[in-house]
Motif scaffolding. Structure first.
Motif, PDB file in Angstrom:
ATOM      1  N   ASP A   1       0.827  -1.213   0.000  1.00  0.00           N
ATOM      2  CA  ASP A   1       0.000   0.000   0.000  1.00  0.00           C
ATOM      3  C   ASP A   1       0.861   1.262   0.000  1.00  0.00           C
ATOM      4  OD1 ASP A   1      -2.480  -1.308  -0.043  1.00  0.00           O
ATOM      5  OD2 ASP A   1      -2.387  -1.668   2.118  1.00  0.00           O
ATOM      6  N   LEU A   2       2.034   1.194   0.647  1.00  0.00           N
ATOM      7  CA  LEU A   2       2.941   2.339   0.635  1.00  0.00           C
ATOM      8  C   LEU A   2       3.459   2.601  -0.778  1.00  0.00           C
ATOM      9  CD1 LEU A   2       5.041   1.689   3.882  1.00  0.00           C
ATOM     10  CD2 LEU A   2       3.199   3.338   3.571  1.00  0.00           C
ATOM     11  N   LEU A   3       3.785   1.539  -1.493  1.00  0.00           N
ATOM     12  CA  LEU A   3       4.246   1.682  -2.877  1.00  0.00           C
ATOM     13  C   LEU A   3       3.105   2.161  -3.767  1.00  0.00           C
ATOM     14  CD1 LEU A   3       6.407  -1.575  -3.142  1.00  0.00           C
ATOM     15  CD2 LEU A   3       7.250   0.773  -3.165  1.00  0.00           C
TER      16      LEU A   3
ATOM     17  N   PHE B   1       3.852   3.938  -7.453  1.00  0.00           N
ATOM     18  CA  PHE B   1       4.897   3.070  -7.991  1.00  0.00           C
ATOM     19  C   PHE B   1       4.329   1.911  -8.803  1.00  0.00           C
ATOM     20  CE2 PHE B   1       7.935  -0.479  -7.640  1.00  0.00           C
ATOM     21  CZ  PHE B   1       9.016   0.107  -8.268  1.00  0.00           C
ATOM     22  N   VAL B   2       3.145   1.410  -8.433  1.00  0.00           N
ATOM     23  CA  VAL B   2       2.575   0.281  -9.170  1.00  0.00           C
ATOM     24  C   VAL B   2       2.298   0.681 -10.614  1.00  0.00           C
ATOM     25  CG1 VAL B   2       0.687  -1.390  -9.282  1.00  0.00           C
ATOM     26  CG2 VAL B   2       1.576  -0.662  -7.048  1.00  0.00           C
TER      27      VAL B   2
ATOM     28  N   ASN C   1      -4.041  -8.233  -2.986  1.00  0.00           N
ATOM     29  CA  ASN C   1      -4.170  -6.787  -2.875  1.00  0.00           C
ATOM     30  C   ASN C   1      -4.996  -6.278  -4.054  1.00  0.00           C
ATOM     31  OD1 ASN C   1      -3.512  -3.846  -3.150  1.00  0.00           O
ATOM     32  ND2 ASN C   1      -2.226  -4.279  -1.376  1.00  0.00           N
ATOM     33  N   ASP C   2      -6.270  -6.082  -3.806  1.00  0.00           N
ATOM     34  CA  ASP C   2      -7.195  -5.688  -4.875  1.00  0.00           C
ATOM     35  C   ASP C   2      -6.881  -4.307  -5.448  1.00  0.00           C
ATOM     36  OD1 ASP C   2      -8.549  -8.068  -4.649  1.00  0.00           O
ATOM     37  OD2 ASP C   2     -10.050  -7.293  -3.256  1.00  0.00           O
ATOM     38  N   SER C   3      -6.374  -3.426  -4.606  1.00  0.00           N
ATOM     39  CA  SER C   3      -6.053  -2.072  -5.078  1.00  0.00           C
ATOM     40  C   SER C   3      -4.949  -2.107  -6.132  1.00  0.00           C
ATOM     41  CB  SER C   3      -5.641  -1.178  -3.905  1.00  0.00           C
ATOM     42  OG  SER C   3      -6.697  -1.016  -2.988  1.00  0.00           O
TER      43      SER C   3
ATOM     44  N   ILE D   1      -5.149  -1.288 -10.380  1.00  0.00           N
ATOM     45  CA  ILE D   1      -4.228  -0.416 -11.126  1.00  0.00           C
ATOM     46  C   ILE D   1      -3.679  -1.159 -12.338  1.00  0.00           C
ATOM     47  CG2 ILE D   1      -1.980   0.737 -11.063  1.00  0.00           C
ATOM     48  CD1 ILE D   1      -4.060   2.314  -9.592  1.00  0.00           C
ATOM     49  N   CYS D   2      -3.232  -2.380 -12.136  1.00  0.00           N
ATOM     50  CA  CYS D   2      -2.651  -3.165 -13.231  1.00  0.00           C
ATOM     51  C   CYS D   2      -3.677  -3.463 -14.332  1.00  0.00           C
ATOM     52  CB  CYS D   2      -2.096  -4.476 -12.695  1.00  0.00           C
ATOM     53  SG  CYS D   2      -0.614  -4.291 -11.684  1.00  0.00           S
ATOM     54  N   ALA D   3      -4.947  -3.557 -13.942  1.00  0.00           N
ATOM     55  CA  ALA D   3      -5.995  -3.907 -14.905  1.00  0.00           C
ATOM     56  C   ALA D   3      -6.508  -2.707 -15.705  1.00  0.00           C
ATOM     57  CB  ALA D   3      -7.158  -4.576 -14.167  1.00  0.00           C
TER      58      ALA D   3
END
Length: 303
Positions: free
Chosen positions: A218-220, A225-226, A256-258, A262-264
């Protein structure tokens, strides 16, 4: 005397000392002064042929490093010997006990700072006693301060990340302090330098941090950063860093759904990139692992 002969002599002397000890115990009250002197002579002879102990060698190296105006080559040779010795976990603990850490800290400000950082990395690797000692001496702050300057050069920066990675691995106290001291931002900044070796080292450290503490994800995420990592991947040419980045992304999206959302995101183009990667590497045995990583990430993010 050649090395084989020396080893044989050492074994003979050791056997003689051990048997002298056994004979002395069996004799009980019948021990003579001559027998004790013989035992001492054998022990001294064995020590002479076996050479100085590792602790004595390390003390000598530290004395050499402390000599004013000694040339870099001599210091580097001493550091190489120390690196070899502290690979043994007991020697690493002895290095701390004989005052080696302050010497290593002092060298961080010199021309051989990369060597000093590498020495600290080897010292604390899988060694809780040494991790605690370096942490107590302010080593984490010293390494971060030096790394944040960026003037030390890529080689030194590489070793600094290595040392920080070793210091925080499986050490929650060090990891917490690393975060408090702005360590996450430091790693992101190093990643942005675009140096392949530095990128690999940073990603390796980030992944281990996420394994040790899932809140790091979550910090990244909060630092963007993701998204940045996905954009970096889809622009990547060749396979040099592909496996490293894919492994890190899988680590981030797991549970980690968050990060997964982002990736999706369609605008990032990750799905098309992964499909293309799978197709390009199909049948290529050299990159089968990369293809499997791409496939796994696609299945996680795009069900």
């Amino acid at each position: 005397m050649d090395s084989a002969s020396l080893r044989r002599l050492q074994k003979i002397l050791k056997f003689s000392v051990e048997n002298a000890s056994a004979s002395t115990k069996e004799a009980k009250n019948d021990r003579s002064l001559d027998e004790l002197e013989d035992k001492k002579w054998l022990s001294d002879a064995m020590s002479a042929y076996m050479g100085p102990s590792d602790v004595e060698v390390m003390k000598s190296c530290l004395k050499i490093i402390a000599i004013p105006n000694v040339d870099d080559e001599t210091i580097e040779n001493a550091l190489e010997v120390l690196e070899e010795k502290i690979e043994d976990i007991d020697n690493a603990k002895d290095f701390v006990k004989i005052g080696g850490i302050p010497v290593a800290f002092q060298m961080l400000d010199g021309t051989l700072c990369w060597r000093a950082a590498q020495l600290l990395a080897l010292l604390v690797q899988n060694n809780p006693f040494c991790q605690e000692a370096v942490l107590a001496g302010g080593g984490l702050e010293k390494l971060l301060k030096l790394g944040k300057r960026f003037h030390c050069g890529d080689m030194a920066l590489l070793k600094i990340v290595y040392a920080l990675s070793s210091l925080t691995r499986n050490c929650n106290k060090a990891l917490r302090r690393f975060i408090e001291q702005g360590g996450i931002d430091f790693l992101v900044d190093v990643f942005r330098k675009g140096n392949e070796k530095l990128t690999t080292k940073v990603i390796f450290m980030m992944k281990n941090m996420c394994i040790d503490d899932v809140s790091i994800k979550d910090l990244l995420l909060g630092r963007g950063f993701v998204e940045e990592l996905v954009r970096f991947l889809v622009r990547l040419e060749g396979n040099g860093l592909r496996e490293v980045i894919l492994t890190m992304l899988i680590c981030l999206v797991e549970e980690n759904d968050s990060c997964k959302r982002i990736c999706a995101r369609e605008d990032l183009g990750l799905k098309d990139y992964l499909l293309k990667c799978e197709e390009e590497l199909k049948g290529n045995e050299d990159y089968e692992d990369v293809r499997e990583l791409a496939k796994n990430l696609r299945k996680i993010c795009f069900k």
